[in-house]
Design an enzyme around this catalytic site. Structure first.
Site, short mmCIF file in Angstrom:
data_model
loop_
_atom_site.label_atom_id
_atom_site.label_comp_id
_atom_site.label_asym_id
_atom_site.label_seq_id
_atom_site.Cartn_x
_atom_site.Cartn_y
_atom_site.Cartn_z
N HIS A 103 -8.10 -4.80 -1.21
CA HIS A 103 -6.83 -4.34 -0.68
C HIS A 103 -6.10 -5.40 0.13
O HIS A 103 -4.87 -5.40 0.19
CB HIS A 103 -7.08 -3.11 0.21
CG HIS A 103 -5.88 -2.25 0.42
ND1 HIS A 103 -5.22 -1.63 -0.62
CD2 HIS A 103 -5.22 -1.90 1.54
CE1 HIS A 103 -4.20 -0.93 -0.13
NE2 HIS A 103 -4.18 -1.07 1.16
N SER A 121 0.84 -1.19 0.00
CA SER A 121 0.00 0.00 0.00
C SER A 121 0.88 1.25 0.00
O SER A 121 1.67 1.44 -0.92
CB SER A 121 -0.94 -0.06 1.21
OG SER A 121 -2.02 0.81 1.05
N ASP A 159 -9.98 -3.24 -5.29
CA ASP A 159 -9.35 -2.47 -4.22
C ASP A 159 -9.86 -1.03 -4.20
O ASP A 159 -9.70 -0.30 -5.17
CB ASP A 159 -7.83 -2.48 -4.43
CG ASP A 159 -7.05 -1.96 -3.24
OD1 ASP A 159 -7.62 -1.23 -2.42
OD2 ASP A 159 -5.85 -2.28 -3.14
#
Length: 734
Positions: free
Chosen positions: A690, A570, A655
């Site tokens: 995610h 991320s 995501d």
């Protein structure tokens, strides 16, 4: 909500691992008419000229079209990359399977959490052998009573490629369960109500929710939130069971796109809070849980750069705030008149201690702190005014308060682990100051903590600041500069990356790896200043800190110079991309999990989730000073002709935090480079978001792939393979 890896508290048996985020000439804009899919060559996405002009700068983005999720050519390209990755890693099949079996073999598949007593019920979760998900259960009166299964995730997940529980909330009378589910990884939840007396689902169904909810004390009124088009929880509504959802009144709507909304209930069940917060500012309202139709009362109007969080305790609020206290302090104010004029310092401010949060109980406060870069818990006796710190002995560790739902108690539950100590549930008596170990997570496969060692060392940054590094290895490790290293980092949002236990890592340690976390600026390990020195116009400190940590580990002979792999997810993926551009020679292998790498395009699009609220984290590129600074390090915009390390990238098609097209574009742009003698792979999870796959065993397959890639590419004298020809097909047996 930020660009962070997901770890849900309702997943007690999920063995999550650490996932931590002048401009170059853009690649050629020659239009390639078709995808190249034949043979072992990787696919090459067509380049389609697309000019973007911002603040006087014009850039060409030939892969902008990959944002078109509904375009069949986009899905065709992602699937082609997946096939290429599968083919390129085929020679690692036996190693991946071995790693998967090792990691799964350490899990006690049939397990139960430590029960939590609320009123006359004991609540707990349970996992069963062979099943991917947990069941949530309770017993009434005694642990010897008959078990009642409240919710079986395995049943709910049947037929779903992805499944995730968002919230679980039992009504005050213990007769109703509100729960929410996500079946595609988008983090858009559907809220349902189940009768715990009959087992039947009520007809009430609420869509487009985030994951916060609170029951009023009448056991029929529920407060919940809604998402806007940018996936921001922005509105709090009130639902009465049996009433049409379309008739639910809005109790608060947040119109400033920087602010996210959250709903919660106080530990003593007296108040329901509706809080809104941006990166720099917050505001809290409340209503009595006994009077859900009452009007929300504002505690203190928002002020720029003023953050505060509220806990109530009887007739007063305890508030953690940064007002005249960069590292936060605790103030108190009456519930009856909570305005700023009545805020009084409760504990003298100590700038050396970062106050993270306060949990209020009938006679005690449990204060979560950070001291010298490590987490700590301090107990404050509200009657005597005395306080003490709960002591822990290891050099690096992670400790946090559990949910602790009971207000009138002198025993609190703590979660503790370290690199070598498995997840431990500890009950702490605030009167006697004694710890009771209720459970240490069982690690099968012959694991003995005595066989491993951990350290906390410090590297010197470019400006002389000392950067903590936590590391672990198997005993017998020789600091002679020959070991492979996996170095992880995050460094964003003030989030702390502590040295917690991960049984998966044992597979690396047993193969001679050193595993390390660099606690770089941008994170919150050493307080608010540590965070602020790694954001906005000081963001490059995060990257240079990480590079200095890697170099220090090599110089101190913890790792071989050509056997360094790095991993981040991320916003930690942005870190991977930035340091790969800055020092490609320093790293042999990079693993970037759902990486936030297309910084300029994402932060220039206010319709995307997180963009507006994160102007206060990264900057707004509509401002030339931020545009120029962001352009100077944005990983996608700084890809250029140089010899890069091996790279494995993952993405989630659904995501909502880092759009799938960011990693896809990043890889596509690198594929257009010439003379790349390395491995470059992209794996997109087509039904996930995610956090990757949702099942506890499916997730292990992802980790096995990532670890196998690191092990294989860090072997002594590993030949570097062309990104266009794919790796060799040599067999790996370990």
């Amino acid at each position: 909500m930020a660009r962070v890896a997901l770890a849900f508290s309702v997943k007690p048996f999920e063995d999550c691992y650490l996932m931590f985020l002048s401009r170059s000439v853009v690649a050629s804009s020659i239009l390639v008419p078709t995808l190249v899919l034949a043979g072992t060559n990787p696919p090459q996405a067509p380049q389609k000229p697309h000019e973007i002009t911002e603040v006087g700068h014009t850039r060409n983005d030939p892969f902008f079209w990959l944002r078109e999720k509904d375009n069949p050519e986009v899905l065709k390209y992602l699937e082609a990359e997946n096939r290429h990755t599968e083919s390129a890693l085929k020679h690692l099949g036996k190693l991946e399977e071995t790693l998967y079996k090792e990691m799964r073999g350490r899990i006690k598949e049939s397990d139960i959490s430590v029960p939590e007593k609320i009123d006359d019920y004991y609540y707990y979760s349970r996992a069963e052998t062979g099943k991917q998900y947990a069941s949530y259960c309770r017993k009434k009166g005694s642990l010897d009573a008959k078990e009642e299964v409240l919710l079986d995730e395995n049943e709910l997940a049947k037929g779903q490629k992805y499944f995730r529980i968002g919230t679980l909330s039992v009504s005050r009378d213990h007769k109703l369960l509100a729960y929410s589910t996500d079946t595609n990884g988008s983090e858009t939840y559907v809220l349902r109500i189940k009768s715990l007396e009959t087992g039947a689902l009520l007809p009430d169904e609420i869509k487009n929710c985030s994951d916060s909810v609170a029951w009023a004390n009448d056991n029929k009124t529920l407060f919940y939130d809604q998402l806007d088009d940018a996936h921001r929880p922005y509105k709090a509504l009130q639902h009465v069971l049996g009433r049409s959802v379309e008739q639910d009144p809005t109790v608060y709507e947040e119109k400033d796109d920087r602010f996210f909304l959250e709903i919660s209930k106080s530990r003593d069940n007296k108040l329901i809070f509706v809080s809104v917060e941006s990166e720099l500012t917050s505001e809290v309202r409340f209503v009595e849980a006994d009077r859900p139709d009452g009007e929300l009362r504002l505690i203190r109007p928002r002020e720029n750069d003023l953050l505060y969080r509220v806990e109530n305790c009887g007739d007063r609020f305890f508030i953690v705030t940064n007002e005249n206290a960069k590292n936060f302090k605790i103030v108190e104010t009456p519930v009856a008149s909570p305005g700023k004029e009545n805020w009084k310092d409760f504990i003298p401010y100590d700038p050396e201690i970062k106050i993270e949060s306060v949990d209020a109980f009938a006679n005690y406060l449990a204060i979560s702190e950070r001291l010298k870069g490590l987490p700590a818990i301090r107990i404050y006796d509200l009657k005597s005014g005395e306080s003490h710190e709960i002591k822990f002995d290891e050099p690096a560790y992670e400790v946090s308060l559990d949910r602790n739902p009971v207000f009138d108690t002198h025993i609190i539950r703590i979660n503790y682990s370290s690199f070598i100590t498995p997840d431990s549930v500890i009950d702490y008596d605030m009167v006697s100051r004694q710890k009771e170990l209720r459970k240490e997570k069982t690690v099968l496969g012959g694991y003995k903590k005595s066989g491993y060692g951990s350290e906390r060392i410090f590297a010197k940054a470019e400006d002389g600041v000392e950067i903590p590094i936590s590391l672990v290895y198997k005993k017998g490790f020789k600091k002679d500069g020959t070991a492979p290293l996996l170095l992880c980092g995050y460094g964003a949002y003030g989030i702390c990356s502590d040295a917690d236990f991960n049984s998966n890592t044992i597979s690396l340690l047993d193969r001679g790896f050193v595993f390390a976390i660099a606690h770089i600026r941008g994170g919150g390990e050493l307080g608010r200043t540590w965070y602020e020195d790694g954001k906005l116009l000081q963001k490059k400190n995060t990257f240079s800190d990480f590079i200095c940590c890697a170099q220090y580990l090599i110089d101190q002979q913890y790792a071989a110079p050509k056997r360094v792999a790095i991993l981040g997810g991320s916003a930690g993926g942005l870190l991977m991309g930035a340091v790969m551009n800055m020092r490609p020679d320093l790293f042999k292998t990079v693993i970037a999990i759902v990486p936030f790498v297309d910084l300029l395009n994402t932060m220039s699009d206010p319709s995307l989730p997180l963009t507006v609220t994160e102007y206060e984290e990264w900057g707004n590129p509509a401002d030339p000073k931020y545009f120029d600074y962001m352009a100077s390090y944005s990983p996608y915009d700084n890809v250029e002709e140089k010899e890069y390390p091996n790279l494995l990238v993952t993405a989630g098609l659904n995501d909502p935090r880092v759009s799938y097209w960011e990693p896809a574009k990043w890889v596509a742009k690198q594929r257009a480079l010439k003379h790349q003698n390395r491995i470059l792979l992209l794996k997109t999870y087509m039904g996930a978001g995610h956090g990757g796959d949702s099942g506890r065993f499916d997730r292990l397959k992802e980790v096995a792939m990532e670890y196998a890639f690191a092990i294989d590419t860090l072997r002594d004298e590993t030949p570097r393979q062309s990104s266009r020809s794919g790796p060799s097909r040599g067999d790996i047996s370990r």
